[in-house]
Structures are given as C-alpha cells and as structure tokens.
Write a protein that holds these residues in place. Structure first.
Motif, short mmCIF file in Angstrom:
data_model
loop_
_atom_site.label_atom_id
_atom_site.label_comp_id
_atom_site.label_asym_id
_atom_site.label_seq_id
_atom_site.Cartn_x
_atom_site.Cartn_y
_atom_site.Cartn_z
N ASP A 1 7.41 38.44 12.00
CA ASP A 1 6.57 39.40 11.28
C ASP A 1 6.12 40.54 12.18
N LYS A 2 6.04 40.29 13.48
CA LYS A 2 5.60 41.31 14.41
C LYS A 2 6.77 42.14 14.95
N GLY A 3 7.99 41.83 14.48
CA GLY A 3 9.15 42.58 14.93
C GLY A 3 9.53 42.30 16.36
N ILE A 4 9.20 41.12 16.87
CA ILE A 4 9.51 40.76 18.25
C ILE A 4 10.96 40.30 18.33
N SER A 5 11.72 40.89 19.25
CA SER A 5 13.13 40.54 19.37
C SER A 5 13.46 39.81 20.67
N LYS A 6 12.51 39.84 21.65
CA LYS A 6 12.76 39.16 22.91
C LYS A 6 11.44 38.69 23.52
N VAL A 7 11.42 37.43 23.97
CA VAL A 7 10.19 36.87 24.53
C VAL A 7 10.44 36.30 25.92
N LEU A 8 9.38 36.29 26.71
CA LEU A 8 9.39 35.59 27.99
C LEU A 8 8.70 34.25 27.79
N ILE A 9 9.35 33.17 28.17
CA ILE A 9 8.75 31.84 28.09
C ILE A 9 8.22 31.48 29.48
N THR A 10 6.91 31.31 29.60
CA THR A 10 6.33 30.87 30.87
C THR A 10 6.10 29.36 30.80
N THR A 11 6.65 28.66 31.77
CA THR A 11 6.55 27.20 31.78
C THR A 11 6.74 26.71 33.21
N ASP A 12 6.84 25.40 33.38
CA ASP A 12 7.05 24.86 34.73
C ASP A 12 8.32 24.03 34.77
N SER A 13 8.74 23.69 35.97
CA SER A 13 10.01 22.99 36.14
C SER A 13 10.01 21.60 35.51
N ASN A 14 8.84 20.95 35.44
CA ASN A 14 8.77 19.63 34.82
C ASN A 14 9.09 19.69 33.33
N ILE A 15 8.62 20.74 32.67
CA ILE A 15 8.92 20.92 31.25
C ILE A 15 10.42 21.11 31.05
N ILE A 16 11.02 21.90 31.93
CA ILE A 16 12.47 22.15 31.84
C ILE A 16 13.25 20.87 32.10
N ASP A 17 12.86 20.13 33.14
CA ASP A 17 13.56 18.89 33.49
C ASP A 17 13.47 17.87 32.36
N ALA A 18 12.34 17.85 31.65
CA ALA A 18 12.15 16.91 30.54
C ALA A 18 12.77 17.41 29.24
N ARG A 19 13.33 18.61 29.27
CA ARG A 19 13.99 19.24 28.11
C ARG A 19 13.02 19.45 26.95
N LEU A 20 11.74 19.60 27.25
CA LEU A 20 10.77 19.82 26.18
C LEU A 20 10.92 21.21 25.56
N HIS A 21 11.62 22.09 26.26
CA HIS A 21 11.80 23.44 25.73
C HIS A 21 12.97 23.54 24.76
N ASP A 22 13.79 22.51 24.67
CA ASP A 22 15.00 22.58 23.85
C ASP A 22 14.73 22.92 22.38
N PRO A 23 13.77 22.24 21.71
CA PRO A 23 13.51 22.60 20.30
C PRO A 23 13.06 24.06 20.14
N LEU A 24 12.27 24.55 21.09
CA LEU A 24 11.82 25.93 21.03
C LEU A 24 12.99 26.89 21.15
N VAL A 25 13.85 26.63 22.12
CA VAL A 25 15.01 27.50 22.33
C VAL A 25 15.92 27.51 21.10
N ARG A 26 16.13 26.33 20.52
CA ARG A 26 16.97 26.26 19.31
C ARG A 26 16.36 27.08 18.18
N SER A 27 15.05 27.00 18.04
CA SER A 27 14.36 27.75 16.98
C SER A 27 14.48 29.25 17.20
N LEU A 28 14.32 29.68 18.45
CA LEU A 28 14.45 31.11 18.76
C LEU A 28 15.87 31.60 18.49
N GLU A 29 16.84 30.81 18.90
CA GLU A 29 18.24 31.20 18.68
C GLU A 29 18.57 31.28 17.20
N LYS A 30 18.01 30.35 16.43
CA LYS A 30 18.23 30.34 14.98
C LYS A 30 17.68 31.61 14.33
#
Length: 356
Positions: free
Chosen positions: A1-30
């Motif tokens: 709704d805000k017309g955002i086409s690109k975002v920066l995701i700020t997180t830490d390496s533990n989140i990435i290692d645990a793959r907790l970002h995967d659902p978010l990334v899939r949603s953004l790609e969709k």
C-alpha cells in the motif's frame, strides 16, 4: 500500500542460521518486493553497527527497513532509518524529538517476547567510547507496521525467553507506577501483567506451547504500548549502565533490579502496587493496603526464582568502586525521573551496592 519496492532486512546471524527469515523472504518474493539482508546486528547495537546498516540501506536504494529479531534488530532498523535522513552522529539526537527529518518507513517482526520495540517510540544505541546506552525518542521512530507471529518465538533459548519475558514484565510494572501514566498506558499495562504473569512460566518451561507463546507475544506488545505512553522507571534506568559497562543482558539486569526497586518505591503509591499484586495473582483479599502493596515485590522475587534469574550481579564481578559512576550515569540519563518514588544518588548507589 505504501508503494515500497525494496526493503533492507536488519537481523543477526543466529536468525539467518536458524532460517527464521525464510518465510519472510518467500512472502516478499511472492509480492515482487526486492530485499537486501543486513545480518550484522549485535546485542546492544553500537553506532558502528548502525552506520553499517545505514550504508547498506543507502547503497541498495531501499525504501524501508524491516527489523527481524529481538530488540537489537528492531532498534537497528529504527536507527538506520533515522540516520539515513539525518546526517552526523546519532548520539547528538539523544532525548526526545531531537532529529529534524522524518525517518524511512520501519516494519518490525519480533522473534522474542520482551522488548516491545515493535510498538515503542524509542530506540537504544550504545555509546562505546563513554560506555553509555542512550535513548533516542520520537513518535516518528515507532514502526509503521508490527507483525506478531508466535511461532517465531518457539526456537528462543530458555534463558533468553526468561530474560526477555521479564523485560516485558518490568515494562508493564514500571509504566503502571510511573508519574507519567495515562489511561491508555494503564489499560495496556494491566492487561500485559495479566497475560505475562499467567503465561511466562509455561512459555519458558516449554517454548513450543503455542497458547503461551501467543499470550507472551501479545503481552510484550501491550507492555511496549504501555511504556511508550507512560514511560519506564528506576529498574530500566539502573539497568542501562550495567548493560553498557558490563554487558549484562538487558532483560536479566531489569529482572534482578525489579524487586529491589519495587521494595524501594511502593510507599510512594501503595494503591498502584496493591493492584499490581492482585493482577499478577497474589491472594490479597483480606489484607490491608500496605500488606497488599508489599506482596508485589514478593511475587516478583518468586517469579525470578522460578525462572532461574540470578538473585544479584555477583557472577559478573563488578567492582564496588563502579557504583559511583553507574549511579551518576543513571542520574544523567534522567530516565528515572518518572519513577513514582523520587530517588537521588544515595538511593541509587545503595540499591547497586546491595546487588553487586
């Protein structure tokens, strides 16, 4: 709704290692939204971490910042969004409404139930040179969108679940006893205390308890709204030097301080502390106002014991000489000023001395 086409995701390496970002990334790609991941967030973010995130935000032409993680990831999102629009050192924006330009849009997805940063109008940054944690505040700093997903809480380690849960518990208590409390902050604080007191033990003991995780997520958010409107008090003010100087986890510092500070403060507003005791499950029906108010500190001590929170700070080997500077740090922060019981150097130093 805000017309955002690109975002920066700020997180830490533990989140990435645990793959907790995967659902978010899939949603953004969709949705066809591009993203850049900055996974350099560290606990108690410093100016250098925020500068690196801001650089990633600008270089990748991102239009919004999405904080995924605990309070440090969300605060890094807030601070980088602010820094992108306001030049110079962030330290000069300490206090309320000290910035000039509105920050970039911030979205928050917490993976812990504790900080309330997803709804608060402040962000904390560490001044490494002077070993201080400073607060930058303003209504524009609050995330525009907060997404609560209790399933993200289910991988949180036991100790982190306990300390972050106690951080939220402290937010609610401090906001309710604050001299800046409002009808809105009172409503949110009371409901937060009800949810957290009933669910923190089952959640910490079993993070896969979905109902408890959902209740803790909601309780932490409501506690965040409470302190965003009613402010915090002495426990949070005294926790900041402990975290900045001795790297004690923020939630643990608040939890250890909470009962001591309540014991010191209840006489300034016994009616409010009596309400706290009742809401968190203490049997107060036949007791006097004084006895009911005193029950609050006893209940906090028992809760900390049940969650295996340390009774003091002795394991961190803090020298007694540190009390002087830490007490001065508390006074200079002015965060303690909304505590219902007014305190000065002597009272703050006494509480520190009892705990180190």
């Amino acid at each position: 709704d805000k017309g955002i086409s690109k975002v920066l995701i700020t997180t830490d390496s533990n989140i990435i290692d645990a793959r907790l970002h995967d659902p978010l990334v899939r949603s953004l790609e969709k949705k066809g939204i591009q993203y850049k991941i900055f996974d350099g967030v560290q606990e108690n973010p410093s100016e250098s971490v925020v500068e690196a995130a801001t650089k990633a935000l600008k270089e990748n032409s991102c239009e919004a910042v999405l904080g995924l993680g605990g309070g440090s990831s969300i605060d890094t999102a807030k601070l980088s969004a602010l820094s992108a629009k306001n030049p110079g050192s962030l330290l000069k924006y300490e206090g309320a409404d000290m910035y000039e330009k509105l920050p970039e849009t911030v979205i928050a997805i917490p993976t812990t139930a504790g900080t309330g940063s997803e709804v608060s109008q402040s962000a904390i940054i560490t001044d490494q040179l002077n070993k201080r944690k400073i607060s930058i505040r303003g209504k524009d700093i609050a995330p525009k969108i907060a997404i609560l997903d209790p399933e993200l809480l289910m991988t949180v380690p036991l100790r982190l679940a306990a300390s972050t849960g106690m951080d939220a518990f402290a937010h609610a208590i401090e906001a309710f006893q604050s001299t800046a409390a409002t009808p809105l902050s009172d409503l949110c604080a009371i409901k937060a205390l009800d949810l957290i007191s009933q669910n923190i033990r089952p959640f910490v003991y079993n993070r896969e308890n979905k109902q408890a995780a959902k209740a803790m997520s909601m309780g932490a958010m409501l506690a965040g709204i409470a302190f965003a409107n009613g402010r915090v008090g002495l426990p949070h003010a005294m926790s900041l030097p402990l975290t900045a100087r001795y790297n004690i986890p923020h939630g643990t510092a608040c939890a250890v301080l909470l009962a001591k500070c309540v014991k010191h403060s209840w006489k300034a507003n016994p009616r409010r502390f009596a309400i706290i005791a009742k809401v968190i499950g203490e049997k107060v029906h036949s007791l006097s106002l004084t006895e009911r108010a005193q029950k609050a500190a006893n209940a906090i001590q028992q809760l900390c014991h049940d969650l295996d929170i340390p009774e003091n700070f002795k394991e961190w080997n803090i020298p007694s000489s540190a009390v002087i500077q830490m007490s001065k740090d508390v006074l200079s922060s002015k965060i303690h000023e909304t505590n219902c019981m007014k305190v000065g150097y002597e009272e703050i130093a006494f509480i520190y001395s009892e705990l180190i």
